[in-house]
Scaffold this motif. Structure first.
Motif, short mmCIF file in Angstrom:
data_model
loop_
_atom_site.label_atom_id
_atom_site.label_comp_id
_atom_site.label_asym_id
_atom_site.label_seq_id
_atom_site.Cartn_x
_atom_site.Cartn_y
_atom_site.Cartn_z
N HIS A 1 3.46 0.61 -5.79
CA HIS A 1 3.38 0.56 -4.15
C HIS A 1 4.56 0.78 -3.36
O HIS A 1 5.37 -0.49 -3.51
CB HIS A 1 2.89 -1.36 -4.03
N ILE A 2 4.73 1.53 -3.23
CA ILE A 2 5.42 2.07 -2.24
C ILE A 2 5.92 1.27 -0.79
O ILE A 2 4.88 1.39 -0.05
CB ILE A 2 6.08 3.35 -1.54
N HIS A 3 7.44 0.13 -0.21
CA HIS A 3 7.46 -0.67 0.87
C HIS A 3 8.36 -0.32 1.71
O HIS A 3 7.85 -0.97 3.02
CB HIS A 3 7.18 -1.75 -0.04
N SER A 4 9.03 0.96 1.14
CA SER A 4 10.19 0.56 2.70
C SER A 4 10.74 1.97 1.62
O SER A 4 10.78 2.47 0.44
CB SER A 4 11.07 -0.67 2.50
N PRO B 1 0.03 3.75 4.77
CA PRO B 1 1.30 3.47 5.16
C PRO B 1 2.16 1.78 6.57
O PRO B 1 1.51 1.80 6.97
CB PRO B 1 1.93 4.76 6.32
N CYS B 2 3.09 1.85 5.43
CA CYS B 2 3.73 0.67 6.25
C CYS B 2 5.42 0.84 6.19
O CYS B 2 5.52 -0.08 7.09
CB CYS B 2 3.24 -0.36 4.85
N HIS B 3 6.14 1.73 6.44
CA HIS B 3 7.10 1.70 6.72
C HIS B 3 7.62 3.08 7.54
O HIS B 3 7.12 4.07 6.65
CB HIS B 3 8.02 0.78 5.80
N LEU C 1 11.70 12.69 8.31
CA LEU C 1 10.88 11.32 8.53
C LEU C 1 10.41 11.11 6.63
O LEU C 1 9.60 11.45 6.97
CB LEU C 1 9.87 11.63 9.15
N VAL C 2 10.61 9.47 6.13
CA VAL C 2 10.46 9.07 5.32
C VAL C 2 9.11 7.91 5.50
O VAL C 2 9.63 6.72 6.27
CB VAL C 2 11.33 8.40 4.29
N ILE C 3 8.05 8.45 5.01
CA ILE C 3 7.04 7.66 4.77
C ILE C 3 6.45 6.86 3.29
O ILE C 3 6.57 7.47 2.54
CB ILE C 3 5.51 8.19 5.67
N SER C 4 6.43 5.49 3.63
CA SER C 4 5.83 4.77 2.41
C SER C 4 4.46 4.22 3.07
O SER C 4 3.88 3.35 3.53
CB SER C 4 6.65 3.53 2.30
N ASN C 5 3.83 4.71 1.82
CA ASN C 5 2.27 4.37 1.53
C ASN C 5 2.17 3.79 0.88
O ASN C 5 2.20 3.82 -0.93
CB ASN C 5 1.87 6.00 1.47
N TYR C 6 1.75 2.41 1.08
CA TYR C 6 2.10 1.33 0.24
C TYR C 6 0.46 1.14 -0.80
O TYR C 6 0.23 0.96 -2.33
CB TYR C 6 1.47 -0.58 0.80
N ALA C 7 -0.51 1.81 -0.04
CA ALA C 7 -1.31 1.34 -1.36
C ALA C 7 -1.78 2.09 -2.05
O ALA C 7 -2.55 1.58 -3.28
CB ALA C 7 -3.46 1.38 -0.16
N ASP C 8 -0.53 3.56 -2.48
CA ASP C 8 -1.81 4.05 -3.24
C ASP C 8 0.02 4.62 -3.69
O ASP C 8 -0.75 5.19 -4.78
CB ASP C 8 -2.26 5.55 -3.50
N GLY C 9 0.91 4.33 -3.25
CA GLY C 9 1.61 5.11 -3.34
C GLY C 9 2.73 6.07 -3.86
O GLY C 9 2.74 6.49 -4.57
N SER D 1 5.37 5.74 14.81
CA SER D 1 4.39 4.89 14.73
C SER D 1 3.11 5.08 13.37
O SER D 1 2.88 6.18 13.71
CB SER D 1 3.66 4.05 15.97
N VAL D 2 3.68 4.35 12.34
CA VAL D 2 2.45 4.47 11.47
C VAL D 2 0.98 3.53 12.20
O VAL D 2 0.83 3.15 13.21
CB VAL D 2 2.21 3.69 10.40
N SER D 3 0.05 4.64 11.37
CA SER D 3 -0.99 3.59 11.97
C SER D 3 -1.90 3.30 10.17
O SER D 3 -2.33 3.97 9.53
CB SER D 3 -2.41 5.17 12.32
N GLU D 4 -2.08 1.80 10.13
CA GLU D 4 -1.78 1.51 8.40
C GLU D 4 -3.50 1.48 8.69
O GLU D 4 -3.48 0.21 7.95
CB GLU D 4 -0.60 0.17 8.23
N THR D 5 -3.52 2.67 7.81
CA THR D 5 -4.88 2.31 8.07
C THR D 5 -5.25 2.69 6.03
O THR D 5 -4.14 3.10 5.38
CB THR D 5 -6.23 3.56 8.30
N GLU D 6 -6.26 2.17 5.77
CA GLU D 6 -6.23 2.23 3.73
C GLU D 6 -6.34 3.04 3.55
O GLU D 6 -6.06 3.36 1.69
CB GLU D 6 -7.17 1.01 3.71
#
Length: 337
Positions: A142-145, A89-91, A101-109, A55-60
């Motif tokens: 913005h990496i999303h998935s 991290p959103c995905h 395990l591949v992690i997409s961090n949206y905020a900073d790509g 599970s992600v913890s989607e903190t900014e």
């Protein structure tokens, strides 16, 4: 009964991961338990071999991933926590052999890849520079998935901010950059059954893009997720094939629906079939293990709803059950019954 885990956009002082029992015959969800006080556990994936829920913890800033052992009685034990190397991290995507395990961090790509089979270790981390044409949504990467091929030999990464899909070898040595139309905003990805076609849900333009996967992929179709004449604001979210790869489903936030397309397996193109109207802001959705029900997380309605599926047409009937849950985002059926 099947086991459904729901991840929600909530703070750590409440249960953000909740377990429900799902009745396949009726499409009814019954609360079982809540666990793990995680800040913003908005996305999960499940290792069905070792029964580990990530599970992600989607903190900014300074996002994290939690690895959680899930036992047959649905009790849980935290195994470890990994830094994601970026914000929001959103995905998550787990390789088919459960080792990467591949992690997409949206905020900073930031794209981050861990080895997770034994002792977790960082394999790869990269941030991407640039921007695209949308002034507020595409001011940076913005990496999303991400999405693995079935054999795990490569994976695709959607960069909403740069209007790009990155195609990596699994050894991370090479990549192909697939440019999407300016301002489209690629968000989620799917592959055809034979993996010769890539389907891209574009958040900003409310479309599904279809690419033929040659060494240099070719865009062969753009199709709207909206009905003609719709004038409201809309952003596309999730994208999934049914188990037989006959129908492709895509969620609309604003129109508040799941768009349903029939897929021509010969040439990969899509034909619009209709909409399943949902509650407000459908985000992630999934199919029940038998494929009989579509289950939808409605973020702004604070609800999860289920809909019976006509397997012949792919269309959905009226909702047959609704549960109230705060800001649901992600749905996962686990391998325990």
């Amino acid at each position: 009964m099947e086991t459904l885990v729901i991840g929600s956009r909530v703070s750590a002082d409440v249960d953000g991961l909740n377990c429900f029992l799902f009745d396949e015959r009726m499409g009814i969800m019954t609360y079982h338990s809540g666990s793990m006080k995680i800040e913003q556990p908005t996305f999960q994936c499940f290792d069905d071999e070792r029964h580990i829920l990530y599970s992600v913890s989607e903190t900014e800033t300074d996002g994290h991933v939690y690895a959680i052992q899930v036992y047959p009685d649905h009790s849980c034990k935290l195994l470890y926590i990994l830094p994601t190397g970026g914000g929001s991290p959103c995905h998550l995507s787990l390789s088919p052999d459960h080792t990467m395990l591949v992690i997409s961090n949206y905020a900073d790509g930031v794209l981050t890849v861990y080895s997770v089979w034994e002792n977790p270790s960082l394999l790869f981390q990269k941030s991407f520079l640039g921007k695209s044409i949308h002034p507020t949504r595409q001011e940076r990467s913005h990496i999303h998935s991400s999405r693995f091929t079935k054999d795990g030999s490569s994976f695709f990464v959607a960069d909403l901010g740069l209007d790009s899909v990155l195609w990596y070898n699994s050894d991370l040595s090479e990549k192909t950059i697939i440019k999407t139309p300016p301002g489209s905003g690629p968000r989620h990805l799917e592959l055809s059954k034979d993996e010769t076609f890539l389907y891209v849900a574009t958040e900003l333009s409310s479309e599904v893009l279809v690419y033929k996967l040659f060494s240099e992929p070719i865009l062969i179709q753009r199709i709207s997720t909206l009905e003609a004449g719709f004038k409201g604001e809309n952003t596309v979210a999730d994208l999934h094939f049914d188990s037989e790869y006959r129908f492709l489903y895509c969620s609309n936030r604003g129109h508040d629906s799941i768009a349903i397309f029939r897929c021509d397996k010969r040439n990969g193109t899509l034909d619009f079939q209709g909409h399943c109207m949902t509650e407000k802001e459908p985000r992630n959705f999934t199919f029940s293990p038998s494929g009989a029900h579509l289950v939808v997380a409605n973020g702004s309605s604070n609800s999860v709803t289920s809909y019976p599926i006509d397997r012949r047409t792919g269309l959905c009937g009226p909702s047959n059950h609704r549960i109230a849950i705060e800001q649901p985002v992600c749905l996962n059926f686990l391998g325990y019954q």
